[in-house]
Design a protein around this motif. Structure first.
Motif, PDB file in Angstrom:
ATOM      1  N   THR A  37       0.839  -1.204   0.000  1.00  0.00           N
ATOM      2  CA  THR A  37       0.000   0.000   0.000  1.00  0.00           C
ATOM      3  C   THR A  37       0.873   1.253   0.000  1.00  0.00           C
ATOM      4  OG1 THR A  37      -1.790  -1.167   1.113  1.00  0.00           O
ATOM      5  CG2 THR A  37      -1.825   1.225   1.261  1.00  0.00           C
ATOM      6  N   ASP A 303      -5.779  -0.951  -4.700  1.00  0.00           N
ATOM      7  CA  ASP A 303      -5.078  -1.534  -3.561  1.00  0.00           C
ATOM      8  C   ASP A 303      -5.862  -2.722  -2.997  1.00  0.00           C
ATOM      9  OD1 ASP A 303      -3.074  -1.766  -1.664  1.00  0.00           O
ATOM     10  OD2 ASP A 303      -4.090  -0.437  -0.237  1.00  0.00           O
ATOM     11  N   ASP A 304      -5.186  -3.839  -2.834  1.00  0.00           N
ATOM     12  CA  ASP A 304      -5.821  -5.020  -2.246  1.00  0.00           C
ATOM     13  C   ASP A 304      -7.090  -5.429  -2.992  1.00  0.00           C
ATOM     14  OD1 ASP A 304      -4.747  -6.492  -0.221  1.00  0.00           O
ATOM     15  OD2 ASP A 304      -5.116  -4.956   1.303  1.00  0.00           O
TER      16      ASP A 304
END
Ligand SMILES: Nc1ncnc2c1ncn2[C@@H]1O[C@H](COP(=O)(O)OP(=O)(O)O)[C@@H](O)[C@H]1O
Ligand SMILES: [Mg+2]
Length: 360
Positions: A37, A303-304
């Protein structure tokens, strides 16, 4: 535009990283706490001058270090290239462009355009208005050349007016600041309204792909003062209230927008998962509008992705992105199944303890 290279020194757990990014999909894989991140945060900082994570700027700098820096080699669709950077030390932020110090950070933010979908993005729908104003203003900033200057003038006038309200001055003392405030506010409001009008068309299209079950979409924009009224009249009418509270209660700093669906008219009708899909649609449609108006795509960060969306929606997003020209940065603990054969242009990186390695 795209980031051909991203260099980071002392951002969170990343002591030093130099990443040669590919022009299309870039996948960052690694365990929890590896620093994935933080890499997207670096790209985002170049475009927004702030992190998408809450918290003070001091926590960005790696523990035990005095300063941190981020540099990006930005390539534009017209073939031009710029080296942009920002350094943060005890004395604050310093901007860099092609080795010189520009007048302000605003010049860096103009060069780098990054949109991001991350685990906190549902706040765009469910959270306070400030996030929605920032989102809107990022879009307006990149299409209205004067927006940055005018909104700075507005903030200055607002600050002066608030200080005067607190010092108990007369309406006559307020008059010059009111005039400046209103002049800026009207322009900001026009730009924002125009932008929302364009953006909602693309938003409806993306939501039609991602959340078709909720039916037709409607975006409503609110100026921050009584609809249809002139701001100068509103300010005059509420001056005693503003004086009692010590701040200006109406104006573009109170603007907001919301999304309503045919089958979910209030935002409380949305599940957390639907809020996320809405926030994702906002980011993608904002990127698409940027591309339409500027002739190049911003960088899209996810992200993710695998832990934020179910497989069906991951596949929908990835195929949407596959059809456009954008550079994409994705993080995850594992390679998403749809990217098992990511194609020749995709690049994969392994992240561990703040170190980034290119996987061949
Ligand atoms: N200022 C800091 N200095 C050093 N380490 C930090 C700082 N801020 C956060 N960290 C650590 O950086 C690591 C990377 O965080 P993050 O980028 O969120 O990892 P990931 O996304 O891979 O899970 C975490 O272990 C976190 O505790
Ligand atoms: Mg993470």
């Amino acid at each position: 535009m795209r980031l051909a290279e991203l260099r980071i020194e002392n951002l969170r757990n990343v002591a030093s990283a130099q990443i040669e990014l590919g022009p299309r999909v870039n996948l960052f894989l690694g365990g929890n706490g590896a620093g994935k991140t933080s890499l997207l945060e670096a790209a985002y900082l170049l475009s927004h001058g702030r992190s998408f994570r809450s918290g003070r700027h001091e926590t960005l700098t790696r523990i035990g270090q005095e300063s941190m820096s981020i540099f990006g080699r930005v390539q534009h669709a017209d073939g031009s290239e710029r080296r942009v950077g920002m350094v943060r030390s005890r004395s604050g932020w310093e901007a860099r462009i092609d080795g010189r110090t520009p007048e302000g950070m605003i010049e860096v933010l103009r060069e780098a355009a990054v949109v991001c979908f991350e685990p906190g993005s549902h706040d765009l729908i469910a959270g306070p208005g400030e996030g929605r104003r920032r989102f809107l203003d990022w879009g307006v900033f990149h299409v209205e050349p004067e927006f940055g200057v005018v909104s700075r003038r507005f903030r200055r006038a607002l600050k002066q007016r608030n200080a005067l309200l607190r010092s108990g001055t007369t309406a006559r003392d307020l008059a010059p600041w009111d005039a400046e405030l209103v002049a800026c506010a009207d322009r900001i409001d026009d730009w924002r309204r125009h932008y929302v009008g364009l953006w909602e068309i693309g938003l409806a299209q993306v939501l039609g792909d991602l959340l078709p079950e909720l039916g037709a979409v409607d975006v409503s924009y609110r100026s921050g003062w009584l609809a249809g009224a002139r701001l100068q009249d509103v300010l005059a009418e509420r001056v005693d209230r503003d004086r009692a509270r010590g701040h200006t209660g109406a104006g573009p700093h109170r603007a907001d927008w919301s999304i309503a669906f045919e089958r979910a008219p209030q935002r409380e009708h949305l599940s957390r998962g639907q809020e996320k899909l809405c926030a994702l649609a906002c980011a993608l449609s904002q990127a698409a509008l940027f591309a339409q108006l500027r002739g190049e795509w911003p960088v899209v960060c996810l992200d993710d992705l695998a832990s934020e969306l179910d497989r069906e929606h991951q596949a929908a997003v990835l195929s949407w992105l596959d059809a456009v020209e954008a550079q994409v940065l994705i993080t995850g603990t594992e390679r998403p199944t749809m990217l098992a054969n990511p194609g020749a242009t995709a690049r994969t990186f392994h992240v561990e303890q703040g170190q980034v390695a290119t996987l061949l």
